[in-house]
Design a protein around this motif. Sequence first.
Motif, mmCIF file in Angstrom:
data_model
loop_
_atom_site.group_PDB
_atom_site.id
_atom_site.type_symbol
_atom_site.label_atom_id
_atom_site.label_comp_id
_atom_site.label_asym_id
_atom_site.label_seq_id
_atom_site.Cartn_x
_atom_site.Cartn_y
_atom_site.Cartn_z
ATOM 1 N N ASN A 42 -3.855 -2.145 -7.217
ATOM 2 C CA ASN A 42 -2.891 -2.255 -5.942
ATOM 3 C C ASN A 42 -2.321 -3.553 -5.554
ATOM 4 O OD1 ASN A 42 -3.055 0.674 -5.028
ATOM 5 N ND2 ASN A 42 -5.340 0.072 -5.314
ATOM 6 N N VAL A 43 -1.262 -3.546 -5.329
ATOM 7 C CA VAL A 43 -0.654 -4.606 -5.046
ATOM 8 C C VAL A 43 -0.696 -4.566 -3.360
ATOM 9 C CG1 VAL A 43 1.502 -6.461 -4.633
ATOM 10 C CG2 VAL A 43 0.946 -5.420 -6.608
ATOM 11 N N MET A 44 -1.247 -5.700 -2.669
ATOM 12 C CA MET A 44 -1.436 -5.608 -1.245
ATOM 13 C C MET A 44 -0.843 -6.909 -0.544
ATOM 14 S SD MET A 44 -3.842 -3.525 -0.438
ATOM 15 C CE MET A 44 -4.835 -4.221 0.905
ATOM 16 N N PHE A 45 -0.023 -6.325 0.681
ATOM 17 C CA PHE A 45 0.463 -7.276 1.546
ATOM 18 C C PHE A 45 -0.050 -7.383 3.105
ATOM 19 C CE2 PHE A 45 3.357 -6.517 -1.779
ATOM 20 C CZ PHE A 45 4.312 -7.820 -1.995
ATOM 21 N N ARG A 46 -0.019 -8.419 3.723
ATOM 22 C CA ARG A 46 -0.342 -8.333 4.934
ATOM 23 C C ARG A 46 0.874 -7.888 5.562
ATOM 24 N NH1 ARG A 46 -4.347 -12.632 8.302
ATOM 25 N NH2 ARG A 46 -3.479 -12.006 10.453
ATOM 26 N N LEU A 47 0.826 -7.227 7.064
ATOM 27 C CA LEU A 47 2.034 -6.742 7.436
ATOM 28 C C LEU A 47 1.738 -6.954 8.909
ATOM 29 C CD1 LEU A 47 4.720 -5.263 7.534
ATOM 30 C CD2 LEU A 47 3.495 -3.168 7.653
ATOM 31 N N GLY A 48 2.328 -8.238 9.417
ATOM 32 C CA GLY A 48 2.026 -8.583 10.757
ATOM 33 C C GLY A 48 0.646 -9.047 11.150
ATOM 34 N N ASP A 49 -0.181 -8.889 12.246
ATOM 35 C CA ASP A 49 -1.517 -9.463 12.325
ATOM 36 C C ASP A 49 -2.387 -8.411 12.184
ATOM 37 O OD1 ASP A 49 -0.490 -11.898 13.096
ATOM 38 O OD2 ASP A 49 -0.045 -11.166 15.147
ATOM 39 N N SER A 50 -2.170 -7.141 12.132
ATOM 40 C CA SER A 50 -3.247 -6.179 12.098
ATOM 41 C C SER A 50 -3.051 -4.944 11.000
ATOM 42 C CB SER A 50 -3.467 -5.439 13.340
ATOM 43 O OG SER A 50 -2.052 -4.811 13.723
ATOM 44 N N LEU A 51 -2.010 -5.176 10.280
ATOM 45 C CA LEU A 51 -1.779 -4.133 9.111
ATOM 46 C C LEU A 51 -1.728 -4.628 7.682
ATOM 47 C CD1 LEU A 51 0.964 -2.157 10.840
ATOM 48 C CD2 LEU A 51 -1.412 -1.448 10.618
ATOM 49 N N ALA A 52 -2.204 -3.749 6.722
ATOM 50 C CA ALA A 52 -1.930 -4.185 5.353
ATOM 51 C C ALA A 52 -1.403 -2.988 4.657
ATOM 52 C CB ALA A 52 -3.436 -4.325 4.915
ATOM 53 N N LEU A 53 -0.477 -3.267 3.863
ATOM 54 C CA LEU A 53 0.379 -2.370 2.828
ATOM 55 C C LEU A 53 -0.146 -2.493 1.570
ATOM 56 C CD1 LEU A 53 4.130 -1.611 3.597
ATOM 57 C CD2 LEU A 53 3.231 -2.043 0.994
ATOM 58 N N ARG A 54 -0.343 -1.381 1.110
ATOM 59 C CA ARG A 54 -1.017 -1.128 -0.466
ATOM 60 C C ARG A 54 -0.119 -0.380 -1.315
ATOM 61 N NH1 ARG A 54 -5.856 2.141 -1.343
ATOM 62 N NH2 ARG A 54 -7.252 1.363 -2.898
ATOM 63 N N TRP A 100 2.320 5.396 -1.160
ATOM 64 C CA TRP A 100 1.870 4.188 -1.045
ATOM 65 C C TRP A 100 1.131 4.141 0.464
ATOM 66 C CZ3 TRP A 100 4.731 1.951 3.266
ATOM 67 C CH2 TRP A 100 5.939 2.583 3.361
ATOM 68 N N GLU A 101 0.735 3.256 0.943
ATOM 69 C CA GLU A 101 -0.214 3.432 2.433
ATOM 70 C C GLU A 101 -0.145 2.013 3.019
ATOM 71 O OE1 GLU A 101 -4.175 3.910 2.726
ATOM 72 O OE2 GLU A 101 -4.480 3.362 0.688
ATOM 73 N N ILE A 102 -0.214 2.400 4.443
ATOM 74 C CA ILE A 102 -0.401 1.311 5.256
ATOM 75 C C ILE A 102 -1.597 1.493 5.898
ATOM 76 C CG2 ILE A 102 0.327 0.162 7.632
ATOM 77 C CD1 ILE A 102 3.354 1.005 6.695
ATOM 78 N N CYS A 103 -2.432 0.587 6.326
ATOM 79 C CA CYS A 103 -3.837 0.649 6.566
ATOM 80 C C CYS A 103 -4.321 -0.527 7.707
ATOM 81 C CB CYS A 103 -4.836 0.655 5.673
ATOM 82 S SG CYS A 103 -5.102 -0.520 4.457
ATOM 83 N N GLN A 104 -5.267 -0.374 8.394
ATOM 84 C CA GLN A 104 -5.517 -1.430 9.289
ATOM 85 C C GLN A 104 -6.148 -2.503 8.559
ATOM 86 O OE1 GLN A 104 -5.344 -1.762 12.529
ATOM 87 N NE2 GLN A 104 -4.793 0.398 12.986
ATOM 88 N N LEU A 105 -5.811 -3.702 8.877
ATOM 89 C CA LEU A 105 -6.118 -5.021 8.159
ATOM 90 C C LEU A 105 -7.627 -5.175 8.671
ATOM 91 C CD1 LEU A 105 -5.225 -7.260 6.266
ATOM 92 C CD2 LEU A 105 -4.811 -8.514 8.668
#
Length: 294
Positions: A42-54, A100-105
């Motif tokens: 997976n490629v991961m991105f930090r989204l804001g201060d509290s989320l991660a996009l996968r 794809w998904e968004i999860c808590q960082l």
Amino acid sequence: MQKLHPDEVTIDAVLVHTLLADQSPEWKDLPLQPIAPPGTDNVMFRLGDSLALRLPRTEPAAKNIEKECQWLPKLAPHLPLPIPAPVAQGKPSEVYPLPWEICQLLPGKNLSVSHLDDLQQAAKDIGGFITALQKVDTTNAPTCKRGLPLSTRDAETRNAIAQLGGEIDTKQATAFWDHVLSLPQWESKPVWIHGDLHPGNLLVSNDHISAVIDWGSCGVGDPAVDCMFAWTVLDARSRHIFRNIVKPDEATWERGRGWAFTMGIVAYPYYKVSNPTFAKVAKRAMDEAMRNGV
């Protein structure tokens, strides 16, 4: 974003912004930052201060998104360490053909680019984690490839041994692989397993393991695979502590050593050029497994 597989989907920040604008507009204006080191599936991105996009790199990896979104919320309350908490699940579209998904960082730094001084504490942390995971109810739980016998990896393991003829003692490697294939198999009830406990899937903070991530290989089956942690992370002294907590029988312990070996020796030549960080993890696993077991 560098590609690691020949069948990989192209993923970059422009794509991510498009997906967010189309499917999750409430988060489309949050700052976006790639998360390093790059994952193999997976490629991961930090989204804001509290989320991660996968975002899965390939179609096979994408099949794990629905499984994780379904099962991780059910597993989390039973476990002593944080695991990813799904927040939203994205759908395939014209611009990106996979879920794809968004999860808590989660807090911490990836162990593959960090360090743990206190391996004895790590042995206690993950030993307790595995013990708790194995107690979770398996009703309707998914099976997984990492819960199957080691023989299912025979062809690719022998091929990898042959590829590394100039770098390892292939006679010793083959003899070791023959040994683990000859071990008694798991005949008791299947249990929950993570399936991929190596530094790339562990976060650390303040010299403690702070989270266990990437559950794409999870499911129920032979618990031996989670014993790979003893060789992917630990040293001889901390290995004893881990073993005393998890309490595997001798054959399960040795099969775990076999899992560390096959994971390492298959991954090392594949990622040696494209992903040196993970190749280092893989080489460490195969080298430790090849040394005398505990």
